[in-house]
Write an enzyme that holds these catalytic residues in place. Structure first.
Site, PDB file in Angstrom:
ATOM      1  N   ASP A   1       0.985  -1.109  -0.110  1.00  0.00           N
ATOM      2  CA  ASP A   1      -0.084   0.002  -0.017  1.00  0.00           C
ATOM      3  C   ASP A   1       0.765   1.267   0.184  1.00  0.00           C
ATOM      4  OD1 ASP A   1      -2.821   0.693   0.692  1.00  0.00           O
ATOM      5  OD2 ASP A   1      -1.820   2.255   1.589  1.00  0.00           O
ATOM      6  N   ILE A   2       0.571   2.295  -0.779  1.00  0.00           N
ATOM      7  CA  ILE A   2       1.291   3.391  -0.963  1.00  0.00           C
ATOM      8  C   ILE A   2       1.084   4.059   0.370  1.00  0.00           C
ATOM      9  CG2 ILE A   2       1.832   5.747  -2.226  1.00  0.00           C
ATOM     10  CD1 ILE A   2       0.761   3.921  -4.765  1.00  0.00           C
TER      11      ILE A   2
ATOM     12  N   GLU B   1      -4.787   2.508  -3.671  1.00  0.00           N
ATOM     13  CA  GLU B   1      -3.405   2.347  -4.005  1.00  0.00           C
ATOM     14  C   GLU B   1      -2.791   1.052  -3.403  1.00  0.00           C
ATOM     15  OE1 GLU B   1      -5.335   4.374  -2.131  1.00  0.00           O
ATOM     16  OE2 GLU B   1      -4.572   4.768  -0.064  1.00  0.00           O
TER      17      GLU B   1
END
Ligand SMILES: [Mg+2]
Length: 306
Positions: free
Chosen positions: A176-177, A219
């Protein structure tokens, strides 16, 4: 574009040259075979667009030739048009029974031969275009529009194929960003999109051909690594994480960097895919809550890799 090819199979040289004279054009190439046996070999080798096939020949006749062509996977889809002197309904019917698409009677009326061939060539062209369109649609249905990565649906199908190979060890990584909302808020949605696309490219570039990578949603990116050890899975996850953290983004006059956090698990066939996803999500959550920009493995015991 490649020229279309018609293979004429007829034991009469005169008939062959008449047909060639009538049909050959800048967009159509004519090949000649003088027997059924030669026709079958040439059809397999040349894969013509259409075959014009004489019925009465020395050696195997047109019906038998057609049966052999229709029983081979390499040639079964090539339409066959019979050239027949026997235009009694019985011979014509027999032609259709063995798989012919059409027939033309000898002696030819050149315009009729041209017109029939034209109809078949148009049909073939439409079939090809439909096939291309179908392939495109299929690909679109499993592709994420922004990152061009595969989507969750594709991932699930591919994962199932790996899961079915019982002795194949599998690891899942969910990335996950970090602070993605902040990137959008600070630098704008263009920058956010660019980060998604760039991170996708970095991940794709560093993964192996056999690994499955998808945009899991928002994301998040899910990866499945087949046939690796735990150490390799952890090393690879950290290599990906570090590559992203080194990358310098330039967008709309802003320069910035970003990081990703990863959860890792060994896939457990004793529980459902959904439960595995929950487990990898939990590892990711632990990575987030313990400071981000790290990879955490949730199997067999939690290990933190900063
Ligand atoms: Mg003949």
């Amino acid at each position: 574009m490649d020229k279309d090819t018609i293979l004429v199979v007829d034991d009469s040289d005169i008939i062959c040259s008449i047909i060639k004279g009538i049909l050959e054009s800048p967009t159509l190439h004519i090949d000649i075979a003088h027997s059924g046996e030669e026709g079958i070999l040439m059809a397999k080798k040349l894969r013509p667009t259409l075959i014009l096939l004489d019925i009465i020949m020395n050696g195997i006749d047109g019906y038998e030739t057609c049966c052999i062509l229709k029983s081979s996977t390499e040639t079964k889809d090539i339409p066959v048009v019979f050239i027949t002197g026997n235009n009694d309904s019985e011979s014509v019917l027999k032609g259709f029974e063995v798989g012919a698409a059409d027939y033309v009677s000898k002696p030819f009326i050149p315009e009729e031969l041209k017109a029939r061939v034209k109809v078949h060539m148009q049909n073939i062209k439409i079939q090809r275009e439909l096939q291309l369109l179908m392939n495109e649609l299929k690909e679109m249905a499993v592709t994420d529009y922004l990152t061009k990565l595969h989507n969750r649906r594709y991932f699930m199908d591919q994962l199932q194929e790996f899961v079915n190979q019982y002795d194949l060890k599998l690891f899942l990584i969910l990335f996950d960003i970090d602070n993605f909302k902040k990137i959008n808020d600070t630098y704008g949605h263009n920058a956010g999109d660019m980060v998604l696309v760039s991170v996708s490219s970095i991940l794709k570039l560093l993964l192996r051909e056999e690994d499955i990578l998808c945009r899991w949603g928002g994301e998040e990116f899910m990866i499945c690594l087949p046939d690796v050890t735990e150490d390799i899975a952890i090393d690879l996850a950290n290599k990906l994480r570090k590559e992203v953290s080194k990358y310098i983004f330039n967008c709309d006059g802003f320069t910035f960097q970003c990081t990703i956090t990863g959860g890792i698990i060994q896939y457990d066939r004793a529980i459902s895919p959904e439960k595995n996803f929950t487990n990898v999500d939990q590892a990711l959550y632990l990575g987030k809550s313990s400071g981000k920009n790290r990879c955490i493995i949730n199997y067999p015991i939690l290990k933190v890799n900063e």
